[in-house]
Design an enzyme around this catalytic site. Structure first.
Site, PDB file in Angstrom:
ATOM      1  N   TYR A 178       4.819  10.349   7.487  1.00 35.54           N
ATOM      2  CA  TYR A 178       5.987   9.568   7.039  1.00 35.54           C
ATOM      3  C   TYR A 178       7.271  10.362   7.304  1.00 35.54           C
ATOM      4  O   TYR A 178       7.433  11.471   6.788  1.00 35.54           O
ATOM      5  CB  TYR A 178       5.806   9.290   5.546  1.00 35.54           C
ATOM      6  CG  TYR A 178       7.025   8.897   4.753  1.00 35.54           C
ATOM      7  CD1 TYR A 178       7.366   9.592   3.594  1.00 35.54           C
ATOM      8  CD2 TYR A 178       7.819   7.804   5.101  1.00 35.54           C
ATOM      9  CE1 TYR A 178       8.464   9.227   2.829  1.00 35.54           C
ATOM     10  CE2 TYR A 178       8.917   7.443   4.347  1.00 35.54           C
ATOM     11  CZ  TYR A 178       9.238   8.157   3.210  1.00 35.54           C
ATOM     12  OH  TYR A 178      10.320   7.796   2.448  1.00 35.54           O
ATOM     13  N   ASP A 236      -0.369  12.402  -1.613  1.00 32.35           N
ATOM     14  CA  ASP A 236       0.578  11.327  -1.900  1.00 32.35           C
ATOM     15  C   ASP A 236      -0.204  10.023  -1.866  1.00 32.35           C
ATOM     16  O   ASP A 236      -0.601   9.556  -0.800  1.00 32.35           O
ATOM     17  CB  ASP A 236       1.681  11.347  -0.833  1.00 32.35           C
ATOM     18  CG  ASP A 236       2.602  10.130  -0.946  1.00 32.35           C
ATOM     19  OD1 ASP A 236       3.363   9.891   0.001  1.00 32.35           O
ATOM     20  OD2 ASP A 236       2.547   9.428  -1.971  1.00 32.35           O
ATOM     21  N   ILE A 251       0.722   6.950  -2.977  1.00 34.09           N
ATOM     22  CA  ILE A 251       1.640   5.888  -3.351  1.00 34.09           C
ATOM     23  C   ILE A 251       1.206   4.495  -2.885  1.00 34.09           C
ATOM     24  O   ILE A 251       1.685   3.494  -3.400  1.00 34.09           O
ATOM     25  CB  ILE A 251       3.071   6.227  -2.874  1.00 34.09           C
ATOM     26  CG1 ILE A 251       4.091   5.521  -3.751  1.00 34.09           C
ATOM     27  CG2 ILE A 251       3.259   5.914  -1.391  1.00 34.09           C
ATOM     28  CD1 ILE A 251       5.502   5.981  -3.486  1.00 34.09           C
ATOM     29  N   LYS A 294       5.553   0.630  -3.839  1.00 38.63           N
ATOM     30  CA  LYS A 294       4.748  -0.066  -2.834  1.00 38.63           C
ATOM     31  C   LYS A 294       3.772  -1.039  -3.493  1.00 38.63           C
ATOM     32  O   LYS A 294       3.698  -2.204  -3.136  1.00 38.63           O
ATOM     33  CB  LYS A 294       3.971   0.940  -1.968  1.00 38.63           C
ATOM     34  CG  LYS A 294       4.808   2.119  -1.510  1.00 38.63           C
ATOM     35  CD  LYS A 294       5.919   1.722  -0.560  1.00 38.63           C
ATOM     36  CE  LYS A 294       6.732   2.937  -0.142  1.00 38.63           C
ATOM     37  NZ  LYS A 294       7.856   2.602   0.748  1.00 38.63           N
TER      38      LYS A 294
END
Lengths: 512, 497
Positions: A221, A306, A308, A351
């Site tokens: 990302y 991560d 998310i 998200k």
């Protein structure tokens, strides 16, 4: 003086005093020039922002002979801030900016640029909206004062910066629920932040010193460059993954990257990765997670997972497993030999619950001292109290959450199918993915040259000709050219044929 | 898996920043907070608990806030009336912030400066509270090892907010009680020179106006001299104006924004304001911090950094609606000032009656109390001793001047805006009892075979014709510490036991 005297000696006899003074002056001049160049160069003037109120520049030569750095010229900002003043050079940000100049609207601007570069979902707003209007005023006002009326201090006053206990309990239950139900989260190991961005930065501040590095499987990302590097001074070392492995990281790649880093003198403090991964969307298996943990244990480094997109898993038969679960079972299986305090999780609701604007993030760590330090750092980025109250209500409504998450997953699955099928019709394949709000598209067949340059040319053509913003793999540090991340969860079904048509036209025009 | 001993594992695993003391919470001054947290005052459940007078919170206008929120459900987006905005707001994460939010904040900033100056909404950058704003400004303007000049006494949080993650130093500019703690150019020059000698490149001057902990406001001439000083040295001027609307009485707040219009050739690229809604509006829980800079590059950079502490879009929407309601804002500011003035008067009248001095000031949510006469010796150790007595025996959490880097011991910051009238009365009563106990002790010690205790108890010190002002106790103090005194300990130490 030591330099001047022998020089004077050398040139004595022929205008000695003059030349003997001139040479050291010249040396001093060149020294100043060298030092001035070594300092961060002044950023180029920004075209995108309003004109800066600059002082008129005087001749650079005269500035060399003034003392210190506080003389003529522009007002300085700090050297770590100066690079931020430059216009963005990452295609990720360039694309986002370009969309703002000409955003697509299916009613009023059908020729605008369609945004496929921002991982956000609008698929379940109807459900959220309904819940909010039915429940919210109650939850915001749920604390009563002595007279039984709304107690405004419950949303207006200072509360612990790491989040109210009730909100941490609510998050712990929610995370357990959406991550398969086999893992439990302890609210006292949790710190609530104002978004995933500060969560990542705060963890980085706690786990590594300035100049240290994190290994990060790539493609990754692009926002991590900002979150990790901006202010902490921590380096990110990409660990390249290949399409042959469906871009799944391997221990041998990690090993190689670590050794290379050590040879360069870089101290690696941890591994950071996303699962489900961003931008590829694949879900790491239990075995892979276990292998990463073993590697980290052997090298005595941290693991930051991560997660998310944990609730945005739509792949049939795909099982998301949290690193927290793997760490807990590894610790139990090894009778305490495995140190799970090296494991840290990042989460947020931007998200899975489509609430990026609310700024909701979580740091979860098994390391007491990290939690203690992170709590104190929350004063810089804590979640506002009214939002905490809203979330306590929302996340505790388990019936709604179950309904919402089921709809969320189904709708992503449906949209994913439409989008990927559309691309398949054009002969454009995608990597296998089972999570996230995007797909990882192989557009190498459209490249004029199989290189980074070719990819960026395609990116520009997609933006200016096809009017589509998709994030190129270069921006994500992908080692194989031609891959693009396309986010599809903010699209209506009728937008997809429009996109496919535009890509088809672009493909035809480049082959003709 | 390779097993490693726990000690070795931990050794290298935490960063220096996290493992260090930069957070400041290991300081002795945290005892007051701990004492409060362990035993917080409640009029019914815990009448003997510690009263919090160490937190500068404005709770005096909660009723007005409450009324507005209940009457404006459309501002909350999470109600039937407001939910049509929900999807736009929930998805909005642009670090520029909602335009209506910035416009409303700019208008509010103008109102709190009596509309004497205009603020440009495009220069407003969000941050995670004023705490986040200060840190962002430090990151933007200074490198690790650089320094900011800060006049003392100053808000203890600066030590953490400006230094912890940024690596920036704070260089104190000493101000003295002899001139009411005013900032002088001599003091600025001296501090600048100190920094130079210590090899700390000075990048800026940070002022808090109205001052925390003093409650004083800077006059026009002083502000002009500060602007001139920073311009001459080509360093930044950062004005923390978080208490702008807390002036009352005759006190006038003049913003640096106003003064720069009056200083010819002022280099505006050096001027920055830190603001927040936490004090003026009493909304610290909403975490609304603002960086307002006249320097375009700083605005640009700070905006990118604001991703680390964006104001929640739900909050932006609420605040945009609230601050656009002119009638509400005008009434709120007016009533807030009146109530602050009243609560301030209640506290100061009570202290006057006890002969306790305080710095004359007309702003802020606190007073700067003068207890120098109660110190055993004019030292910070003595101040700490007195402070511990106040926290543990008198049960008031106040902030000692030493924590604010005051150069002179004996001063204490006492907050008054976070309590109701009854709690204020209770606090005053405790102070009354404490001071009369001190008086009794001092009477007993100077006259060991003194009059029966009844005499001391009957009259409160302000009622007695032999009124004991605290200046007079010094005479008794001197007697205590003379080598001939039979009593080796002062009443303060006795009180502690």
């Amino acid at each position: 003086m030591r330099l001047i005297v022998p020089l004077q000696g050398v040139v004595q006899g022929r205008g000695g005093l003059f030349v003997g003074s001139l040479i050291p002056c010249c040396l001093f001049y060149f020294l100043q020039l060298y030092l001035k160049r070594r300092r961060s160069p002044p950023p180029p003037p920004d075209s995108s922002d309003s004109t800066t109120a600059e002082l008129p520049r005087t001749s650079s030569r005269s500035s060399l002979f003034t003392r210190g750095n506080s003389s003529i010229g522009r007002v300085r900002v700090s050297s770590r801030a100066a690079p931020l003043a430059k216009p963005p050079d990452s295609a990720y940000y360039i694309g986002l900016e370009r969309v703002k100049t000409d955003p697509y609207d299916r009613v009023s601007n059908r020729d605008g640029i369609i945004q496929l570069g921002l991982a956000e979902s609008t698929l379940c707003f109807d459900l959220l909206q309904r819940w909010m209007s039915d429940n919210l005023m109650d939850s915001l006002m749920m604390q009563s004062d002595a007279d039984g009326g709304f107690d405004v201090s419950s949303i207006a006053m200072y509360q612990p910066f790491e989040g109210l206990l009730e909100v941490r309990v609510a998050f712990a239950d929610f995370m357990s629920r959406i991550m398969g139900g086999n893992v439990s989260f302890d609210p006292s190991n949790m710190v609530i932040t104002a978004g995933g961005t500060p969560a990542v930065e705060v963890l980085a501040f706690c786990l590594a010193d300035h100049g240290n590095a994190f290994l990060i499987p790539s493609p990754y990302y692009p926002g991590f460059d900002r979150d990790i590097k901006f202010r902490t001074g921590i380096e990110l070392i990409p660990v390249h993954c290949r399409s042959a492995d469906n871009f799944t990281v391997t221990v041998s790649a990690l090993e190689q990257a670590l050794n290379q880093a050590r040879k360069r003198g870089s101290k690696v403090s941890g591994i950071l990765f996303s699962n489900p991964s961003n931008p590829v969307g694949n879900i790491l298996s239990r075995e892979t997670l276990h292998a990463i943990l073993s590697f980290a244990q052997e090298k005595n480094i941290h693991v930051i997972s991560d997660e998310i997109f944990a609730g945005s898993v739509y792949g049939e038969g795909k099982e998301f497993v949290s690193m927290a679960e793997v760490a807990a079972s590894a610790a139990a299986a090894s009778s305490g030999e495995f140190d799970k305090s090296r494991v840290h999780i990042i989460y947020g609701l931007s998200k899975d619950l489509s609430l990026p604007g609310f700024r909701t993030g979580v740091i979860y760590s098994f390391h007491e001292d990290v939690i203690s330090a992170a709590k104190k750092l929350m004063r810089f980025s804590s979640m506002p109290v009214p939002v905490q109250r809203i979330l306590i209500s929302l996340l505790s409504d388990t019936r709604f959450i179950d309904e919402y998450m089921a709809a969320h997953r189904q709708r992503i699955r449906d949209k994913h199918f439409l989008f990927v099928e559309g691309l398949k019709q054009l002969g454009i394949p995608c990597a296998e993915s089972g999570g996230g709000l995007y797909c990882w598209v192989d557009m190498s067949s459209l490249l004029t040259s199989y290189s980074e340059k070719g990819e960026l040319e395609l990116f520009e053509k997609l933006l200016s000709v096809a009017k589509i913003n998709a994030t190129p793999g270069t921006a994500c540090y992908c080692i194989e050219p031609g891959w693009f991340r396309c986010c599809f969860t903010a699209l209506a079904d009728e937008d997809i044929p429009v996109i496919m048509e535009r890509i088809k036209l672009l493909a035809e025009s480049s082959t003709s | 898996m390779v097993a490693l001993t726990a000690a070795k594992q931990d050794q290298n695993l935490l960063s220096r920043m996290a493992a260090g003391d930069g957070h400041g919470e290991n300081s002795a001054y945290f005892d007051g907070w701990k004492a409060y947290e362990e035993n917080p005052f409640h009029p019914i459940d815990r009448p003997d608990g510690v009263i919090q007078m160490g937190l500068a919170e404005n709770q005096l206008c909660g009723d007005l806030m409450r009324k507005w929120i209940l009457e404006h459900p459309e501002a909350s987006i999470c109600t039937a009336e407001g939910v049509n905005h929900f999807s736009d707001i929930a998805i909005f994460q642009d670090y520029h912030g909602l335009p209506e939010f910035r416009q409303a904040v700019a208008k509010f900033m103008e109102k709190t400066r009596n509309n004497k100056v205009k603020f440009d909404p495009d220069r407003i950058v969000m941050s995670g509270g004023a705490t986040g704003a200060h840190e962002t400004v430090a990151f933007c303007l200074a490198n690790p090892g650089d320094g900011f000049l800060v006049p003392t006494p100053y808000y203890p949080g600066f030590d953490r907010d400006l230094r912890w993650r940024t690596g920036v130093n704070l260089v104190p500019v000493t101000c003295h009680s002899s001139n009411g703690f005013k900032i002088t150019v001599e003091a600025l020059e001296a501090a600048y020179e100190n920094a130079r000698v210590s090899n700390i490149p000075v990048k800026g001057l940070l002022i808090t106006n109205p001052s925390n902990p003093l409650g004083t406001t800077l006059d026009r001439d002083c502000l002009k001299s500060l602007v001139k000083f920073t311009n001459d040295k080509r360093i930044h001027l950062i004005a923390d104006e978080i208490y702008a609307a807390t002036t009352f009485g005759e006190s006038e707040f003049i913003s640096v924004a106003e003064v720069i219009e009056e200083v010819p050739d002022c280099n505006r690229d050096l001027i920055h304001i830190v603001y927040s809604l936490s004090k003026d509006m009493g909304l610290p829980g909403l975490r609304v911090g603002i960086v307002y800079s006249y320097n375009d590059r700083v605005v640009q950079i700070a905006r990118k950094m604001s991703s680390f502490g964006l104001v929640s879009s739900q909050t932006q929407h609420l605040i945009a609606k609230m601050l656009s309601d002119d009638d509400f804002v005008d009434e709120f500011i007016r009533k807030s000032k009146l109530r602050l003035a009243a609560r301030h008067a209640e506290l100061t009248t009570g202290l006057d009656g006890l002969g306790i001095g305080w710095l004359k000031a007309g702003a802020g949510l606190f007073i700067w109390m003068d207890l120098r006469n109660l110190l055993k010796t004019a030292t910070f150790d003595s101040e700490m001793e007195l402070w511990r007595v106040i926290v543990h025996k008198v049960k008031l959490n106040v902030s000692p001047g030493g924590s604010c880097h005051c150069n002179e011991p004996g001063w204490f910051r006492v907050c008054f805006a976070n309590m109701d009238h009854k709690t204020m009365e209770t606090a005053l009563e405790r102070i009354r009892v404490f001071t009369s106990q001190l008086e009794e002790e001092s009477l007993k010690l100077t006259k060991p075979m003194a009059a029966p205790p009844m005499v001391a108890k009957k009259k409160m010190c302000w009622q007695s014709s032999l009124r004991l002002s605290f200046k007079d106790t010094r005479r008794f103090d001197e007697g205590f510490f003379s080598p001939r005194s039979p009593v080796p300990q002062s009443p303060l130490v006795r009180a502690q036991i």
